[in-house]
Each structure stands twice: as structure tokens, then as C-alpha cells.
Design a protein around this motif. Structure first.
Motif, short mmCIF file in Angstrom:
data_model
loop_
_atom_site.label_atom_id
_atom_site.label_comp_id
_atom_site.label_asym_id
_atom_site.label_seq_id
_atom_site.Cartn_x
_atom_site.Cartn_y
_atom_site.Cartn_z
N ARG A 75 0.84 -1.21 0.00
CA ARG A 75 0.00 0.00 0.00
C ARG A 75 0.86 1.25 0.00
O ARG A 75 0.58 2.23 -0.69
N ALA A 76 1.94 1.22 0.78
CA ALA A 76 2.79 2.41 0.91
C ALA A 76 3.67 2.64 -0.31
O ALA A 76 3.89 3.78 -0.72
N LEU A 77 4.17 1.57 -0.90
CA LEU A 77 5.17 1.72 -1.96
C LEU A 77 4.62 1.56 -3.37
O LEU A 77 5.27 1.98 -4.33
N CYS A 78 3.48 0.95 -3.52
CA CYS A 78 2.94 0.67 -4.86
C CYS A 78 1.78 1.59 -5.22
O CYS A 78 1.03 1.30 -6.14
N VAL A 79 1.64 2.67 -4.49
CA VAL A 79 0.57 3.60 -4.76
C VAL A 79 0.82 4.29 -6.09
O VAL A 79 1.91 4.81 -6.34
N GLN A 80 -0.19 4.27 -6.93
CA GLN A 80 -0.07 4.99 -8.20
C GLN A 80 -0.60 6.41 -7.98
O GLN A 80 -1.75 6.59 -7.59
N ARG A 81 0.24 7.36 -8.23
CA ARG A 81 -0.17 8.75 -8.08
C ARG A 81 -1.05 9.13 -9.25
O ARG A 81 -0.73 8.88 -10.40
N THR A 82 -2.20 9.73 -8.92
CA THR A 82 -3.13 10.15 -9.96
C THR A 82 -2.93 11.63 -10.22
O THR A 82 -2.83 12.43 -9.30
N ASP A 83 -2.89 11.97 -11.48
CA ASP A 83 -2.82 13.36 -11.88
C ASP A 83 -4.10 14.05 -11.41
O ASP A 83 -5.21 13.54 -11.65
N PRO A 84 -4.01 15.20 -10.73
CA PRO A 84 -5.21 15.87 -10.23
C PRO A 84 -6.24 16.16 -11.33
O PRO A 84 -7.44 16.01 -11.11
N GLU A 85 -5.79 16.54 -12.50
CA GLU A 85 -6.74 16.82 -13.59
C GLU A 85 -7.44 15.54 -14.03
O GLU A 85 -8.63 15.55 -14.32
#
Length: 98
Positions: free
Chosen positions: A38-48
Motif C-alpha cells: 500500500r505504501a510503496l505501490c501507490v499509483q499517483r493520480t494526476d489531479p486533472e
């Protein structure tokens, strides 16, 4: 498969890990792996991109917009805005919040 030894793990952190493992019906090792994933494999989503997904979901739900008067009235009455009488039966307004 690689193995890792964790040294000097604080007692309170170990207890929280153990409690979470029990709550999720996992071993401590399984909970540690799940927590690291959960901590390391989080995919960051572009705010837009995230905002576009939210707007698409709102269109699918076809909910009437809330206007500021309905929100204020709901806050003052202590009821959720969706239950406020002024919201029910109202036509879609271009002045609503979208």
C-alpha cells in the motif's frame, strides 16, 4: 524469494502491526507485506485526471446540483443537504455548484 529482517522495531509499532494483522485475518508477515505494498505501490493520480473521473461519475449519477442556499440551510438545520426540503423536486439550475 528474498527475506528481510526488521531490527529495532518499536514495541508500539509491532503491536499496531499485530492488531492490524488480526483484524485482516493475516499473519504479521502478510500484514507487513500488505502494508508495504500500500505504501510503496501507490499509483499517483494526476489531479486533472482525477477531477475528470469525478466529473464523469457525477454525470452518470445525474444528481441535481446543490446551491449555496441549500447547503447553508442544511448546515443550520443539522441535516444533510440532500434531505433538505428545498432540494427535492427542484429543477436543475445553472447557478448550482458543479
Amino acid at each position: 524469494m528474498p527475506a528481510v529482517t526488521v531490527k529495532n522495531l518499536p514495541d508500539d509499532l509491532y503491536q499496531r502491526l499485530k492488531t492490524n494483522a488480526q483484524a485482516h485475518h493475516r499473519s504479521i508477515n502478510g500484514e507487513l507485506i500488505a502494508t508495504l505494498e500500500r505504501a510503496l505501490c501507490v499509483q499517483r493520480t494526476d489531479p486533472e485526471q482525477q477531477l475528470a473521473q469525478i466529473r464523469a461519475l457525477r454525470r452518470e449519477l445525474d444528481l441535481p446540483p446543490l446551491d449555496l442556499d441549500a447547503i447553508r440551510a442544511a448546515i443550520e438545520s443539522g441535516r444533510p443537504a440532500s434531505r433538505h426540503p428545498s432540494v427535492h423536486g427542484r429543477q436543475r439550475s445553472t447557478q448550482g455548484i458543479s
